[in-house]
Design a protein around this motif. Sequence first.
Motif, mmCIF file in Angstrom:
data_model
loop_
_atom_site.group_PDB
_atom_site.id
_atom_site.type_symbol
_atom_site.label_atom_id
_atom_site.label_comp_id
_atom_site.label_asym_id
_atom_site.label_seq_id
_atom_site.Cartn_x
_atom_site.Cartn_y
_atom_site.Cartn_z
ATOM 1 N N ASP A 149 -66.829 -26.796 -9.954
ATOM 2 C CA ASP A 149 -67.131 -26.381 -8.588
ATOM 3 C C ASP A 149 -65.900 -25.679 -8.024
ATOM 4 N N TYR A 165 -65.593 -23.527 -5.719
ATOM 5 C CA TYR A 165 -65.553 -23.446 -4.262
ATOM 6 C C TYR A 165 -64.970 -24.728 -3.664
ATOM 7 N N ALA A 166 -65.423 -25.871 -4.153
ATOM 8 C CA ALA A 166 -64.904 -27.138 -3.648
ATOM 9 C C ALA A 166 -63.422 -27.290 -3.981
ATOM 10 N N TYR A 223 -61.509 -25.155 -1.598
ATOM 11 C CA TYR A 223 -61.500 -25.780 -0.268
ATOM 12 C C TYR A 223 -60.428 -26.862 -0.207
ATOM 13 N N GLN A 237 -65.463 -17.035 -2.252
ATOM 14 C CA GLN A 237 -64.164 -17.673 -2.022
ATOM 15 C C GLN A 237 -63.597 -17.295 -0.661
ATOM 16 N N ILE A 268 -65.083 -19.656 1.749
ATOM 17 C CA ILE A 268 -64.447 -20.972 1.690
ATOM 18 C C ILE A 268 -63.158 -20.975 2.494
ATOM 19 N N SER A 279 -63.888 -21.110 6.090
ATOM 20 C CA SER A 279 -64.361 -22.441 6.479
ATOM 21 C C SER A 279 -63.197 -23.398 6.687
#
Length: 235
Positions: free
Chosen positions: A59, A61-62, A65, A90, A93, A96
């Motif tokens: 993952d 993206y996680a 993050y 990305q 992300i 965010s």
Amino acid sequence: LRVLQEVLHLRKIPRSMACFDISHMSGSHPVASMVTFHDGKPRKKGYRHFKIRTVQGVDDYAMMYEVLKRSFTEKSDRPDLLVVDGGRGQLGIALSVLRDLGVTNQDVVGIAKERYDVAPRGVVKEEDRFYLAGRKDPVYLNRKPRALGIMQHLRDEAHRFAITFFRSTKTKKDFHSVLDDIPGVGKKRKIALLRTFGDVDRIRSATAEAISKVEGIGTKQGQVIFQYFQTHGHS
């Protein structure tokens, strides 16, 4: 740098830049890197490694993050330009994280090497595309070679730094998980084996005689190590 400010619609000249990259092998040994540039050149005292702590599996993206949140929570000296190695996903992300941390007025760019077909010859080429917040289409720097070169150098350094740390982390974990289970193999013998063979796979495929010749091993222990790998196969 002034060209980058203009083309990427930045708030100010990006004298300080930080780029983040993720590296792992199918989710295993996940790590990340941050490299920093000042006035378009590497500022190595600002380089940093991260071990991913909270993400299981594949993952990216996680992982991004987690790393960005850790960095921007701890880091008070923020760069003029935050760069993430990756495309629109990305970039999202990164936005965010900044939103969740209440960070405002931070310029962010995503850089992605993407393939495209050259019609009608059917030739596939690659080029770097830059993704900006609030803009649908990517920006191209092909006609700004010096500006493009700075961004590519920054991205390539982040990738190199992440890959180097990934390989180091993987090697250490491989040796811990395999060699630590072999009777009679302590720290000194592990180091000697690593220096001689380079990695576990080469030790696994070595003969008992070759293992025995490693400094500090000897015939008896070499046979123990050889038999261990014969018994445990390639697990």
